[in-house]
Design a protein around this motif. Sequence first.
Motif, short mmCIF file in Angstrom:
data_model
loop_
_atom_site.label_atom_id
_atom_site.label_comp_id
_atom_site.label_asym_id
_atom_site.label_seq_id
_atom_site.Cartn_x
_atom_site.Cartn_y
_atom_site.Cartn_z
N SER A 108 0.56 -1.61 0.28
CA SER A 108 0.28 -0.05 -0.03
C SER A 108 0.84 1.29 0.55
N GLY A 120 0.32 4.06 1.62
CA GLY A 120 0.25 4.42 2.77
C GLY A 120 1.20 3.44 3.78
N TYR A 121 1.83 2.45 2.91
CA TYR A 121 2.75 1.40 3.80
C TYR A 121 3.98 1.85 3.52
N GLU A 142 -3.85 8.07 -1.98
CA GLU A 142 -4.60 7.21 -0.89
C GLU A 142 -3.46 5.90 -0.44
N ALA A 143 -3.81 6.37 0.97
CA ALA A 143 -2.99 5.29 2.11
C ALA A 143 -3.41 3.52 1.29
N ASP A 144 -4.44 3.74 1.28
CA ASP A 144 -4.94 2.17 0.87
C ASP A 144 -4.30 2.16 -0.76
N GLU A 145 -3.98 2.42 -0.97
CA GLU A 145 -3.20 2.35 -3.11
C GLU A 145 -2.97 1.07 -3.31
N ALA A 146 -2.71 0.53 -3.73
CA ALA A 146 -1.54 -0.79 -3.41
C ALA A 146 -1.08 0.00 -4.71
N ASN A 156 -4.32 -6.65 -7.37
CA ASN A 156 -5.28 -5.84 -6.63
C ASN A 156 -4.29 -4.33 -6.68
N CYS A 157 -3.15 -4.17 -7.65
CA CYS A 157 -2.70 -3.50 -8.16
C CYS A 157 -3.11 -2.86 -9.01
#
Length: 247
Positions: free
Chosen positions: A178, A180-181, A200-204, A233-234
């Motif tokens: 992600s 965010g990570y 966004e933080a949750d986008e892979a 999911n990327c």
Amino acid sequence: MKLLISIDDTDNLESQGTGELAEAIALIIAKNAWGVRSRVSRHQLLVHPDIPYTSHNSSMCFAAELLDEYYPQMLKTVQAYLENYSAAGSDPGLCIVNIEKLVNARKLVEYGNRAKREILDKDSAYSLAAELGIHLSEHGGTGDGIIGALAGAGLRLSGNDGRFRGKLQVGDQGECVSAGYIMDKAGLDGVSDVGGYCLEADEAVFLGDFVKAVLLQGKCVLLVEELEEPVSNCRWKTAGKQRLKRY
């Protein structure tokens, strides 16, 4: 005081690179508790047969924030370090810009951009530095490194040029993680595409083999490109070498 510290032409084909020297200088500032330093950025300049360079003709720059009282000691130490550790046959130059006292930022940025397109000389570098109140000094050889050092400071000041040293350790090649990570793990300001869209933080993001941060809109960001077809999911992938060469 808020400074930009830029160096160029400190190496030869057998020595440590200019980036390593810039990192060592930044570390000296931090270890002596003179102030806070930023990451070191690499700025690509014109590659031309009439311009001597070691491998890629790039300069190195970092930002630092110091208390005024430490500046004289810092300057003396940095100059001595360049003279002692620059490689034989190199032509090291040092540029220090006090951003808060810079007379005309636009002119410095323009000089940096010119150095990506034109062959410049020391006279023009010294003239501009004197006009803008910038420290510029030679520390061996011909001292031609002052040209790239001044240009590197201008390009860093532009906020939209340069790759930060080192690959980001945020996962394995082929992994999806992600945004965010990535930001938390690498201490980045963001993950963005070339158009300025901030993920966004949750986008892979699919990790390629060349995961590096760039200077974009004044921030340290991981540059990504949209995949033609999503992988797992990327929707995004890290920018490749050809895209990063523009920074």
